[in-house]
Enzyme design. Structure first.
Site, short mmCIF file in Angstrom:
data_model
loop_
_atom_site.label_atom_id
_atom_site.label_comp_id
_atom_site.label_asym_id
_atom_site.label_seq_id
_atom_site.Cartn_x
_atom_site.Cartn_y
_atom_site.Cartn_z
N ASP A 17 0.84 -1.20 0.00
CA ASP A 17 0.00 0.00 0.00
C ASP A 17 0.87 1.25 0.00
OD1 ASP A 17 -2.29 -1.53 -0.02
OD2 ASP A 17 -2.55 -1.49 2.15
N LYS A 68 -11.71 -6.59 -5.21
CA LYS A 68 -13.04 -6.49 -4.59
C LYS A 68 -14.14 -6.28 -5.64
CE LYS A 68 -11.58 -4.84 -0.02
NZ LYS A 68 -10.14 -4.55 -0.23
N LEU A 69 -14.26 -7.22 -6.55
CA LEU A 69 -15.20 -7.07 -7.66
C LEU A 69 -16.65 -7.20 -7.22
CD1 LEU A 69 -13.39 -9.28 -10.34
CD2 LEU A 69 -13.29 -6.79 -10.10
N ASN A 74 -22.48 -10.96 -15.98
CA ASN A 74 -21.70 -11.04 -17.20
C ASN A 74 -20.39 -10.27 -17.07
OD1 ASN A 74 -21.49 -11.76 -20.14
ND2 ASN A 74 -21.40 -9.53 -20.32
N THR A 75 -20.46 -9.10 -16.43
CA THR A 75 -19.25 -8.30 -16.26
C THR A 75 -18.26 -9.00 -15.34
OG1 THR A 75 -20.46 -6.24 -16.63
CG2 THR A 75 -18.37 -6.07 -15.44
N ARG A 185 -2.69 -7.07 14.13
CA ARG A 185 -1.70 -6.12 14.62
C ARG A 185 -0.85 -6.76 15.73
NH1 ARG A 185 -2.93 -3.90 10.68
NH2 ARG A 185 -3.50 -1.73 10.30
N GLN A 194 -8.46 0.07 11.55
CA GLN A 194 -9.07 -1.24 11.75
C GLN A 194 -9.89 -1.25 13.03
OE1 GLN A 194 -8.96 -3.38 9.45
NE2 GLN A 194 -7.16 -2.92 8.24
#
Length: 238
Positions: A17, A68-69, A74-75, A185, A194
């Protein structure tokens, strides 16, 4: 197919990140051999991270593409077919039944048994009030449990949940799914954004297979030493 980890190092997932691919490469150099999988999220995806993911996969690194779809069937099926060509180890989809089934269909269509689909249950940055504000009724764990059972039915390889739910989810799903947990953590580390957190030792003991640990490593003065300490803690829990 089983997507369970091979050893303590394999259990550690490090999110890259950082703002640029050059910084990501530096972090990989600093931690190589002590991290099982490198996770590429949205920040880096929009800065050349997709090409970087393919490059890393070709070099033999285990890559987690955190996309994270969520979209129409279909997509999703078309997107996952393209993602399946990249050589990555994990991708994420939101754990809605139709969404997961569409993703599974894509891998079946192309015959890819190596890519592990992970259903994202409830983000670890959300607490009970956040879940309520989103329109859900009842404890967060109930929602995570329902989405975990939906994931089993859909045929994905694993789920993403907080370590706080790991023990209960392991009882519910047994060995049918691998459990990937952000919100981990080391003792004394800042929880940052978080909400549902646990130490690496406790998360492994609770039943987590893979731990996603970012800022305690990449913000450390010595990222390699930080990763080594976490791997040692994971080993002590096994």
């Amino acid at each position: 197919m089983s997507y369970r980890p091979a050893n303590a190092v394999d259990r550690l997932i490090l999110p890259l990140d950082v703002p640029t691919v050059d910084e990501a490469r530096q972090l990989v150099r600093q931690t190589q051999g002590l991290v099982g999988t490198y996770k590429i999220g949205m920040q880096l995806q929009f800065a050349g991270g997709l090409q970087f993911a393919e490059e890393m996969a070709r070099e033999g690194h285990s890559i987690f593409l955190d996309v994270k779809l969520l979209d129409i069937d279909n997509t999703i099926t078309s997107a996952v077919k393209n993602l399946s060509k990249m050589g990555v180890r994990f991708i994420t989809v939101h754990a809605y039944p139709k969404n997961m089934r569409a993703a599974v269909k894509a891998l079946e269509d192309v015959g890819n048994k190596d890519l592990c689909l992970l259903g994202v249950t409830v983000l670890t940055s959300m607490d009970e009030q956040d879940v309520k504000d989103a329109g859900y009724v009842g404890p967060t764990q109930n929602l995570v449990e329902q989405r975990a059972l939906d994931a089993v039915a859909a045929g994905v390889g694993g789920i993403v949940c907080s370590p706080v739910e790991s023990a209960a989810m392991r009882i519910k799903v047994g060995d049918k799914l691998c459990i990937v947990t952000p919100g981990v953590r080391p003792e004394g580390a800042n929880a940052d954004d978080q909400r549902r957190v646990m130490t690496p030792y406790d998360a492994i003991r609770a039943g987590s297979d893979y731990l996603v640990i970012g800022r305690p490593i990449y913000r450390a003065e010595d990222p390699r030493a930080a990763a080594r300490a976490i791997v040692a803690e994971i080993e002590s829990a096994l």
